[in-house]
Design an enzyme around this catalytic site. Structure first.
Site, mmCIF file in Angstrom:
data_model
loop_
_atom_site.group_PDB
_atom_site.id
_atom_site.type_symbol
_atom_site.label_atom_id
_atom_site.label_comp_id
_atom_site.label_asym_id
_atom_site.label_seq_id
_atom_site.Cartn_x
_atom_site.Cartn_y
_atom_site.Cartn_z
ATOM 1 N N ASP A 211 0.858 -1.190 0.000
ATOM 2 C CA ASP A 211 0.000 0.000 0.000
ATOM 3 C C ASP A 211 0.889 1.234 0.000
ATOM 4 O O ASP A 211 2.090 1.155 0.238
ATOM 5 C CB ASP A 211 -0.949 0.001 1.211
ATOM 6 C CG ASP A 211 -0.243 -0.380 2.479
ATOM 7 O OD1 ASP A 211 0.951 -0.013 2.623
ATOM 8 O OD2 ASP A 211 -0.853 -1.044 3.334
ATOM 9 N N ASP B 211 1.514 5.053 1.452
ATOM 10 C CA ASP B 211 1.187 6.043 2.474
ATOM 11 C C ASP B 211 1.768 7.391 2.061
ATOM 12 O O ASP B 211 2.821 7.455 1.425
ATOM 13 C CB ASP B 211 1.775 5.628 3.832
ATOM 14 C CG ASP B 211 1.203 4.303 4.309
ATOM 15 O OD1 ASP B 211 0.024 4.034 4.028
ATOM 16 O OD2 ASP B 211 1.943 3.528 4.955
ATOM 17 N N ASP C 212 10.157 4.559 12.858
ATOM 18 C CA ASP C 212 10.832 3.492 13.601
ATOM 19 C C ASP C 212 12.210 3.127 13.043
ATOM 20 O O ASP C 212 13.239 3.434 13.630
ATOM 21 C CB ASP C 212 9.914 2.267 13.762
ATOM 22 C CG ASP C 212 9.284 1.785 12.462
ATOM 23 O OD1 ASP C 212 9.603 2.334 11.389
ATOM 24 O OD2 ASP C 212 8.478 0.831 12.516
#
Ligand code: ATP
Ligand code: MG
Length: 430
Positions: free
Chosen positions: A59, A61, A139
């Protein structure tokens, strides 16, 4: 090519080599629209990482300096979701694009929009920031790369390109702090290790046990989502092996033996199904993960109550114990009960129940589960083969198969049922 703060590495098309054919046009549309309105916007995170690895991203983002409200105002088919982390979901065609506003991770900024627990865990994260701040709050370095599809430029503030080159998974900043802020990042480390095969930074490996023990502070609903991403994304077998090697599988599934061959086989089958684009259901995996615990509880109860009641109680207890850690939505826990409850009946094969069993909406799942048990050493190979044949033959032959079962049905059981007003089966699903 070291990226330093304020001085990001920028790669042009010839240097990063991203194949524009792999870039989703819906994501590009959202970015362009935001840019036309004067906002800054990029594709970000997993999609950029995967594009650079020449994988088709799952996907796309988007990150922008527009606030969620501004994004919502700009796109008709959009809505705001999430409290802990507010973002806009924008629909373009059939695609759902997640648009998040640049955020800052400056721990000093404790306010209504950002809060930490006493242990340093981030509880809410809605302080907006600059592109650079947004990169540093992510992260892993390889997840903090930005791609502007308009200028076809990749932007790297954190050394992610270097780590991609060396196939390294490394947190941005101090590993212990990043794990303390959000212990789920330990699961994400395992997920990306399983997915792209990179090497975990030794500091992460060292701190996994500590992160595992902090997992109890994570809301069970979030852990359910993470578990799905880990085990049902096409690399579940590898992910389970990695979870089992550190204390994480025990933390997530306290009553599950990590080396259960049923689990390994189920993960392998699921990965194959995903590769072939076949449907999968979380319920089946949960039924697998908890099966041995359920069986043990059935045996415990059988010494005191009737078998059907023992199964009923065991299912309720097994699921309730698991729900303490991972919130399994009701539709899936019901699926689990149904699949378990079918097992006994598929093995027993009472002649008058055969047609009803074959027409049960969960028959396929129950039958697959039975085969899996047979394949991994349980004594149910014969009934599995019987049901395989039953599905292959014509109605006349089926009748013969059922007829052959009749002679074998123990009379004692039938007689006993006449005197019992309530069928024990009524405790189970149809
Ligand atoms: P996948 O391709 O499997 O979706 P992903 O990297 O896109 O992997 P997502 O969970 O979709 O993973 O998250 C999108 C991005 O958001 C990540 O790449 C990362 O930059 C950031 N992110 C997600 N979760 C966290 C977290 N717990 N802490 C910090 N950053 C995070
Ligand atoms: Mg993603």
């Amino acid at each position: 090519m070291n990226a330093a703060a304020n001085n990001p590495v920028r790669l042009e098309r010839a240097e990063h080599g991203i194949d524009p054919m792999l870039v989703d046009q819906h994501g590009v549309e959202v970015v362009s629209r935001l840019q036309q309105e004067g906002f800054s916007a990029y594709l970000v995170g997993g999609c950029v990482r995967d594009l650079l690895l020449e994988h088709q991203p799952k996907d796309f983002d988007v990150a922008t300096n527009a606030t969620p409200e501004e994004v919502k105002a700009l796109f008709r088919r959009s809505r705001l979701v999430g409290r802990r982390f507010r973002i806009a979901h924008v629909r373009v065609g059939r695609e759902l694009i997640e648009v998040s506003t640049f955020r800052s991770n400056t721990s000093a900024k404790q306010s209504d929009d950002r809060s930490h627990s006493d242990e340093g865990m981030i509880l809410r994260d809605n302080v907006y920031g600059t592109l650079e701040e947004d990169a540093f709050r992510r992260d892993f370095t390889i997840n903090a790369l930005y791609y502007d599809p308009t200028s076809e430029t990749v932007v790297d503030y954190v050394g992610g390109l270097e780590d991609l080159k060396h196939r390294r998974l490394r947190f941005i900043g101090d590993t212990a702090t990043r794990l303390r802020e959000d212990p789920v990042r330990a699961l994400r480390a395992i997920r990306f290790q399983a997915k792209i095969g990179f090497t975990l930074d030794t500091e992460i490996t060292r701190l996994l046990p500590e992160a595992a023990s902090a997992m109890s502070a994570i809301p069970p609903a979030r852990l359910f989502d993470e578990m799905l991403k880990l085990l049902l994304s096409g690399y579940g077998e590898r992910a389970w092996r990695l979870l089992a090697d550190c204390p994480l599988s025990v933390v997530l599934f306290p009553n599950t033996a990590p080396d259960d061959p049923l689990i390994r086989q189920a993960m392998q089958n699921t990965d194959e199904r995903i590769a072939e684009d076949k449907p999968i259901t979380p319920g089946f995996m949960i039924a697998v993960l908890l099966w041995k615990d359920y069986q043990a509880r059935v045996r415990d109860h059988e010494s005191t109550v009737k078998p059907a009641e023992a199964r009923f109680l065991a299912a309720a207890e097994t699921l309730a114990a698991q729900q303490q850690v991972i919130a399994v939505p009701r539709r899936f826990s019901q699926f689990v009960r149904d699949v378990w409850s079918l097992q006994e009946r598929l093995v027993e094969r009472r002649p008058r129940n055969i047609t009803r069993l074959a027409e049960n909406p969960r028959f396929r799942a129950g039958y697959d589960f039975l085969l899996l048990r047979g394949e991994t050493g349980e004594d149910v190979v014969e009934p599995g083969e019987w049901w395989t044949r039953y599905q292959q033959v014509d109605p006349e032959e089926r009748e013969k198969m059922v007829g052959a079962l009749t002679g074998r049905t123990p009379r004692r059981r039938r007689q006993k049922k006449k005197t019992a007003p309530q069928s024990p089966d009524s405790l189970e699903c149809p």
